[in-house]
Design an enzyme around this catalytic site. Structure first.
Site, PDB file in Angstrom:
ATOM      1  CG  HIS A   1      -2.067  -0.965   1.097  1.00  0.00           C
ATOM      2  ND1 HIS A   1      -3.322  -0.605   0.657  1.00  0.00           N
ATOM      3  CD2 HIS A   1      -2.128  -2.290   1.347  1.00  0.00           C
ATOM      4  CE1 HIS A   1      -4.122  -1.671   0.655  1.00  0.00           C
ATOM      5  NE2 HIS A   1      -3.408  -2.707   1.073  1.00  0.00           N
TER       6      HIS A   1
ATOM      7  CG  ASP B   1       0.587   9.251   0.930  1.00  0.00           C
ATOM      8  OD1 ASP B   1       0.663   8.107   1.411  1.00  0.00           O
ATOM      9  OD2 ASP B   1      -0.104  10.151   1.426  1.00  0.00           O
TER      10      ASP B   1
END
Length: 458
Positions: free
Chosen positions: A146, A354
């Site tokens: 992720h 991110d």
């Protein structure tokens, strides 16, 4: 495969989508219980709900510390977010990480059938497939990462990089957020691990074949649209508008983490008020930053830094009827966030790095189509690849961000609608449900990808 309690509590849409997929198919949800105790039992606690069986595993306190706070979040998290100065590697933590993955594999194996598909989530359990293979499980195992995957130059800083990737090869399908992440991993595999790479991301390494591919994660777009529409005229929306007293709202929603670039965002807002005085007393910034990993010294220091920065901005620019920066350290329900997003003319999503950042997609989904706000997005968030209607910023350029904040605040409605429309198409076509179905379908048919991949030299 669930990751630790903190992520599960935060994930929201991910947890809902995975539960929905399991609810339709039937299956097993296995992960850490969130509890630690000495001499924790080897067997998980099992509870059945409908077609889904939940198996929750307790951990020994020292194993949990070494695995979670030590190697996972003290080593892998800063590494993958390019924060080498924050990276701490201890061989005892690496051993604890291996030990917990082996412990989980032993607990999981008796619950599996030979033809089961196993889907492992995130960096806490990279070694799980290798441990299951050692125990004799030959079924299909997929892994989804992720967070960002670092470039080879950064990844080589990890003392255990070779062993980690050797065990990663025991998966059949490795999913990453972006094509940049895929290139980073495949480059490492071809140059450092001497693996061969076939078209479609099929990799051959040490007699193993596995596939690496990008699966950008989405959100439950329809649910967010409904929540945002339902917030119009609600008590919460009226309270928010009353508190703003007609002023424009800019919002940021980030977990309190050094990867999110919060000090830079605060500084950019201060720079906006300094260099663009026409916005003083006309715009309010709200930063929602739920606390996390409070036991880690760097996170406590970050909290103090933000409190000081926020206090300095408010001290310099506040009026008796206006506080420029509202800084909140607690989470809010999805419906409340949807109301805040919809009322905001700027969505400030400016992480230093991110994997994806679903807040950016949530902000887009919550907007009023007739009068949408502007998404300000870091070029280093995975979402920047999809959300081409956003105003992209370099979060290391504080003055540049302030300039972009001003551009968003003064943008015409026509341009705002055009940019929002381009973003909304992506949010609606790549939902979390599509993402889940696509990964499971590819893992189910992984043998077809292997059959189509040519051998080296052909």
């Amino acid at each position: 495969m669930a990751s630790p309690k903190e992520r599960a509590a935060k994930a929201g849409g991910l947890a809902v989508a995975l539960r929905e997929a399991l609810g339709k198919r039937g299956g097993l949800w296995f992960g850490w219980s969130g509890e630690t105790r000495p001499n924790a039992p080897a067997e998980p606690k099992v509870v059945r709900s409908g077609k889904v069986m939940y198996a929750l595993q307790d951990l020994d306190p020292e194993d949990q510390r070494a695995h979670y706070a030590g190697y996972a979040n003290g080593t892998l998290w800063p590494l993958c977010h390019y924060r080498l100065g924050a990276l701490s590697f201890r061989r005892t933590d690496w051993e604890g990480y291996r030990r917990v993955n082996a412990h989980f594999a032993r607990a999981l194996l008796p619950l599996l059938k030979p033809d089961d598909i196993v889907w492992v989530h995130d960096y806490h359990f990279i070694l799980l497939a290798a441990e299951l293979r050692k125990l004799g499980f030959e079924g299909r195992i997929g892994y989804f990462h992720h967070i960002p995957w670092p470039t080879p130059e950064v990844f080589l800083s990890l003392p255990s990089h070779a062993a980690l990737v050797r065990d990663l090869a025991q998966y059949d399908l490795v999913g990453l957020q972006t094509e940049n992440d895929v290139r980073a991993l495949l480059t490492y595999l071809s140059t450092e691990a001497r693996a061969w790479i076939a078209p479609g991301g099929v990799v051959g390494l040490n007699e193993r074949r596995f596939r690496v591919a990008a699966y950008p994660i989405g959100i439950d777009a329809d649910a967010f649209v409904k929540d945002a529409a339902a917030s119009v005229g609600s008590e919460e929306e009226e309270r928010l508008q009353s508190s703003l007293a007609g002023r424009v709202l800019a919002v940021g929603v980030d977990r309190l983490d050094y990867s999110k670039g919060l000090p830079n965002k605060f500084a950019a807002f201060g720079e906006l008020l300094n260099h663009y005085p026409q916005h003083r007393s006309r715009v309010t910034m709200m930063q929602i930053a739920p606390l996390s990993r409070g036991e880690v010294a760097e996170y406590r220091a970050l909290r103090r830094e933000l409190e000081e920065l926020g206090g300095a901005i408010n001290g310099e620019y506040a009026e008796f009827d206006w506080v420029p920066l509202r800084y909140l350290n607690r989470p809010f329900p999805r419906a409340t966030l949807a109301a805040i997003y919809r009322a905001s003319k700027l969505g400030l999503v400016t992480p230093l790095r991110d994997g994806m950042n679903l807040v950016a997609k949530e902000y887009v989904a919550a907007q009023d189509p007739d009068d949408p706000g502007v998404l300000i997005l870091s070029r280093f968030a995975g979402a920047a690849d999809e959300l081409t209607g956003a105003l992209l910023v370099n979060p290391y350029d504080v003055e540049g961000m302030a300039e972009t904040f001003d551009a968003g605040l003064t943008m015409s409605r026509e341009e705002r609608r055009e940019r929002w429309g381009a973003n909304m198409i992506k949010v609606q076509t790549n939902t979390i449900h599509n993402w889940c179905e696509r990964f499971i379908a590819d893992l189910s048919q992984i043998a077809d990808h292997f059959a189509e991949a040519p051998e080296p030299g052909r």
